[in-house]
Design a protein around this motif. Structure first.
Motif: not given
Length: 200
Positions: A23, A26, A93, A96-97, A100
């Protein structure tokens, strides 16, 4: 029984470490490669992970084996739930990932989810059996990134993602159960076919 449960919890923690790095990366390829450290540690240290244990139920499927399998997945769920919630708090963060990713997963049709779980189960079996028979980590190093980059579903990793996302509703539970089913079918597929070959 307590030892089996605790071993399952530890595996859940290790899978969470792998899921956490996925997660956080990038670069999807890098994340999938680093995720492999989870199964590598589990195999090297001998902890209990459902997707690895279910592959060998054809070899031994007595009451004790079923009991271990149940305790294993309960422990995996506990480990991933606790880690998922802790990391969601500590690294917003990541939550949030995860949210999604989980939303996209819930958009799959049930049969698609089972099939994705099945192909992941096949790769997990290959990773574990290569390590078990040869003490060779190459199966783990390659099979784990392959299932992640292919979009296949791993039930215990998904438990972590949904816990990190804070998604605990009925559709999420059904999704996890479908992945468990797919992982189980895939994990048993090659052992079953090998057994049929041996009988001939």
């Amino acid at each position: 029984m307590l030892n089996d449960l605790v071993s399952g919890i530890i595996s859940g923690i290790l899978i969470s470490l792998g899921g956490g790095v996925f997660l956080s990366c990038e670069n999807k390829i890098a994340g999938s490669v680093f995720f492999a450290v989870a199964l590598l540690c589990i195999c090297m240290l001998g902890y209990y992970l459902y997707t690895g244990k279910v592959c060998f139920m054809l070899e031994k499927h007595d009451k004790a084996a079923w009991q271990l399998l149940v305790l294993c997945i309960i422990g995996n769920a506990i480990g991933t739930f606790v880690c998922g919630r802790l990391l969601a708090y500590a690294v917003p963060n990541m939550q949030e990932t995860a949210a999604k990713i989980c939303a996209a997963k819930l958009g799959q049709l049930p049969l698609q989810t089972v099939i994705r779980g099945m192909f992941c189960g096949i790769l997990i079996y290959l990773a574990v059996i290569i390590f078990r028979q040869n003490r060779n980590i190459s199966g783990i190093v390659f099979c784990i990134p392959v299932f992640i980059l292919s979009g296949y579903e791993h039930s215990i990793a998904d438990m972590f993602y949904f816990a990190a996302a804070g998604s605990f509703d009925a559709p999420s539970l059904i999704f996890i159960l479908l992945v468990v089913l797919g992982n189980s079918i895939g994990g048993l597929l090659l052992p079953f076919l090998n057994l049929a070959l041996e009988e001939k």
